[in-house]
Every structure is written in structure tokens, then in C-alpha cells.
Design a protein around this motif. Structure first.
Motif, mmCIF file in Angstrom:
data_model
loop_
_atom_site.group_PDB
_atom_site.id
_atom_site.type_symbol
_atom_site.label_atom_id
_atom_site.label_comp_id
_atom_site.label_asym_id
_atom_site.label_seq_id
_atom_site.Cartn_x
_atom_site.Cartn_y
_atom_site.Cartn_z
ATOM 1 N N TRP A 96 0.841 -1.206 0.000
ATOM 2 C CA TRP A 96 0.000 0.000 0.000
ATOM 3 C C TRP A 96 0.875 1.254 0.000
ATOM 4 C CZ3 TRP A 96 -0.773 4.378 2.843
ATOM 5 C CH2 TRP A 96 -1.980 5.058 2.670
ATOM 6 N N CYS A 97 1.905 1.296 0.848
ATOM 7 C CA CYS A 97 2.778 2.470 0.923
ATOM 8 C C CYS A 97 3.551 2.665 -0.377
ATOM 9 C CB CYS A 97 3.764 2.317 2.083
ATOM 10 S SG CYS A 97 3.004 2.366 3.724
ATOM 11 N N ASP A 98 4.036 1.562 -0.962
ATOM 12 C CA ASP A 98 4.826 1.645 -2.189
ATOM 13 C C ASP A 98 3.984 2.152 -3.354
ATOM 14 O OD1 ASP A 98 7.321 1.026 -3.686
ATOM 15 O OD2 ASP A 98 6.050 -0.429 -4.701
ATOM 16 N N GLN A 99 2.764 1.656 -3.472
ATOM 17 C CA GLN A 99 1.915 2.011 -4.607
ATOM 18 C C GLN A 99 1.242 3.367 -4.435
ATOM 19 O OE1 GLN A 99 2.090 0.332 -7.245
ATOM 20 N NE2 GLN A 99 2.934 -1.602 -6.574
ATOM 21 N N SER A 100 0.957 3.751 -3.215
ATOM 22 C CA SER A 100 0.270 5.024 -2.977
ATOM 23 C C SER A 100 1.240 6.187 -2.845
ATOM 24 C CB SER A 100 -0.585 4.948 -1.711
ATOM 25 O OG SER A 100 0.229 4.857 -0.550
ATOM 26 N N GLY A 101 2.494 5.881 -2.450
ATOM 27 C CA GLY A 101 3.456 6.949 -2.207
ATOM 28 C C GLY A 101 3.191 7.698 -0.911
ATOM 29 N N GLU A 102 2.352 7.137 -0.040
ATOM 30 C CA GLU A 102 1.972 7.788 1.211
ATOM 31 C C GLU A 102 2.511 7.007 2.404
ATOM 32 O OE1 GLU A 102 0.227 10.609 1.422
ATOM 33 O OE2 GLU A 102 -0.123 10.813 -0.742
ATOM 34 N N LEU A 103 2.621 7.691 3.549
ATOM 35 C CA LEU A 103 2.954 7.014 4.793
ATOM 36 C C LEU A 103 1.729 6.279 5.316
ATOM 37 C CD1 LEU A 103 5.030 9.797 6.610
ATOM 38 C CD2 LEU A 103 5.904 7.775 5.429
ATOM 39 N N TRP A 104 1.967 5.174 5.984
ATOM 40 C CA TRP A 104 0.860 4.408 6.563
ATOM 41 C C TRP A 104 0.153 5.242 7.621
ATOM 42 C CZ3 TRP A 104 -1.346 0.066 4.985
ATOM 43 C CH2 TRP A 104 -2.174 -0.645 5.848
ATOM 44 N N PRO A 105 -1.182 5.389 7.551
ATOM 45 C CA PRO A 105 -1.897 6.224 8.531
ATOM 46 C C PRO A 105 -1.856 5.615 9.932
ATOM 47 C CG PRO A 105 -3.441 5.049 7.116
ATOM 48 C CD PRO A 105 -2.086 4.802 6.537
ATOM 49 N N GLU A 106 -1.882 6.472 10.925
ATOM 50 C CA GLU A 106 -1.812 5.992 12.310
ATOM 51 C C GLU A 106 -3.109 5.340 12.761
ATOM 52 O OE1 GLU A 106 -0.575 9.104 14.853
ATOM 53 O OE2 GLU A 106 1.421 9.323 13.940
ATOM 54 N N THR A 107 -4.247 5.870 12.279
ATOM 55 C CA THR A 107 -5.535 5.373 12.767
ATOM 56 C C THR A 107 -6.296 4.606 11.688
ATOM 57 O OG1 THR A 107 -6.594 7.472 12.208
ATOM 58 C CG2 THR A 107 -5.767 7.213 14.461
#
Length: 288
Positions: A96-107
Motif C-alpha cells: 500500500w505504501c509503495d503504490q500510494s506513495g503515502e505514509l501508513w496512517p496511524e488510525t
């Protein structure tokens, strides 16, 4: 257990036929079929393309690319039991992080939930079973069977099953010494390979090494995309998401360790892996 044993037996029989891809392969378990292929055929008579064709028949893949979807709180989300094997990178969270380019959400992204996003859920959106997505969620809400909603703006990553299976098969093929690269895949010259020489063969060349281990004819043209120069020798290259040193036929211009550009290769390019026993050179530039 009996059913698993029967699936493994059926897969072995199907692979042993070695002819056209039979219709019976479509119901077989992915894991057992892959094991059967590589146990039976270590010389890779089944090419990479052939193996992918078999696996695509099993999963009835659709020719789609991964995409992001920004969900609304009015979308209808449903957990599903997925049969997609885990990606090469190790976890669906990393995927998910690799494909979205986003940090994993905390909540957790479940609407109104404030718990930690401990894991990922395989879901479908608005009852569309053709597309499978990954969303960050807590362990409790990953198990619910009811339809639910998520916080507006939640990013859902569509799973590209074809790409995941292709990478898994490539990793299996790597163990046997060669890879059939897809067109557009990028490679980079490795510096310091002037000390790398084929082991145990006087005046051996990396071109001869490639010919011995690829079971293919030497290509007339450089394998860098759109290059029309003759392929003069074997270049030591690395690839993203692949561990190892590989030999790819290139022209003198592109087989240059001082040039650190990433080159896209032509379709059907064969890369041959160099292992420690293949070279008299040091670890790092010559093999990994």
C-alpha cells in the motif's frame, strides 16, 4: 488435507503432460501448480512467458493496471477473503505504501474508529467484485462481514494481480539463472566490473557465458530500447527490486560502467545471473 493432497497430485500430472495448457489447470491451486512446474522442470523448458500464461489462466486475470481510489464516506465497503498471494516486497502494508506513495496512517480508516491501523484489509467497493483493494484498518474491523463505510479521503490501492504473480514467478526463475524481462524494464550498468572475468575458462567472455546459460542465440542488436547498434558484448547490470548481478547483451556505447543512467530494455530480453562460482572477481561488482 485430502483435498490439498489431491490438488498437488493433479498439478503434478498436468505439468508432466508438457504439451498445451490444459483446461484442467484453471481450477488448480496456485501454490501447488508453481511447485510442480519448478520441481519437474529445472531446466526451464517452460519459459517465463509460458509460466505466466498458465498462472493467468488460473486466476482469469483482467488486463488492468493498479490505480488509486479516493473513497467517500458514502461508498459501500466489504471485507473479502482474498486468494491473492502476498507480494514480493513482503506485506500488504508495504505494498500500500509503495503504490500510494503515502505514509501508513496511524488510525484505522473505518468511519469513526480511532484505533490504530494495525493491518490491511482486502475489500471490494460498491459491490464491484472485479476489483480488489487494500485499505488500512484495525484488526477488529478487518474481521467484520457487514457492509461498512470509511472516512472520506481514504486511499484504496487497487491490487494488480498480474503484476504480483509476475514478480513472484520472476523470483522463482531467478534461482535457476535467467530472467525473461518485460519490455520497458530498467537496468543500470555496475561500476568496477573491469575486474570481473568468467571463472575457469581461458579467454572466456561474458558473451560466451550468456550464450551457455541463456540457451538462446545472441541477439543482433543491443537490448537497450530503440538502440539500433550491434550487440557487441555482455554488460554487467543491476535491476530494481532484484538482488543480483546480471549479464545483458549491449552495444559498446551502452555497455559503459561510467554511464549510470537507467536504460529501458526491449521486449523478450534475457538477463543471465552471475553467481560466485561463475566469476573470479570480488563480491559487489561481480556478483551478490
Amino acid at each position: 488435507m485430502k483435498q490439498q493432497g489431491q490438488e498437488q497430485y493433479d498439478a503434478t500430472l498436468a505439468v508432466n503432460e508438457r504439451g498445451k495448457i490444459p483446461d484442467t489447470l484453471r481450477h488448480l491451486n496456485y501454490k501447488y501448480l508453481t511447485i510442480a512446474i519448478f520441481k519437474h522442470n529445472r531446466s526451464l523448458t517452460y519459459t517465463f512467458v509460458g509460466v505466466c500464461a498458465i498462472i493467468k489462466n488460473i486466476f482469469h486475470f483482467k488486463s488492468i493496471r493498479m490505480s488509486l481510489r479516493k473513497l467517500r464516506n458514502t461508498d459501500r465497503i466489504q471485507n473479502i477473503q482474498s486468494n491473492t498471494p502476498k507480494p514480493v516486497i513482503g506485506s500488504w502494508k508495504k505494498y500500500w505504501c509503495d503504490q500510494s506513495g503515502e505514509l501508513w496512517p496511524e488510525t484505522c480508516r473505518f468511519r469513526g474508529c480511532g484505533d490504530n491501523a494495525d493491518g490491511s484489509a482486502h475489500v471490494i467497493v460498491n459491490y464491484d467484485e472485479d476489483f480488489e483493494y487494500i485499505i488500512p484498518i484495525c484488526d477488529d474491523h478487518r474481521e467484520i462481514s457487514e457492509i461498512f463505510s470509511v472516512n472520506s479521503g481514504t486511499l484504496a490501492v487497487r491490487i494488480d494481480k498480474e503484476e504480483i504473480i509476475t514478480e513472484l514467478v520472476e523470483n522463482l526463475v531467478e534461482k535457476y539463472g535467467k530472467l525473461h524481462l518485460k519490455g520497458g524494464m530498467r537496468v543500470q550498468n555496475i561500476q568496477g566490473t573491469n575486474v570481473c572475468h568468467p571463472r575457469g575458462r581461458k579467454r572466456g567472455t561474458w558473451k560466451k557465458f550468456w550464450l551457455r546459460h541463456s540457451d538462446s542465440e545472441w541477439p543482433s542488436l543491443c537490448r537497450v530500447r530503440h538502440c539500433m547498434e550491434q550487440a557487441e558484448g555482455g554488460a554487467h547490470v543491476r535491476m530494481k527490486k532484484k538482488c543480483g548481478v546480471f549479464i545483458v547483451p549491449m552495444c559498446g556505447k551502452h555497455n559503459n560502467a561510467q554511464n549510470q543512467d537507467w536504460y529501458s530494455v526491449e521486449e523478450h530480453t534475457i538477463a543471465v545471473r552471475v553467481d560466485e562460482e561463475d566469476t573470479s572477481g570480488p563480491v559487489g561488482p561481480c556478483y551478490l
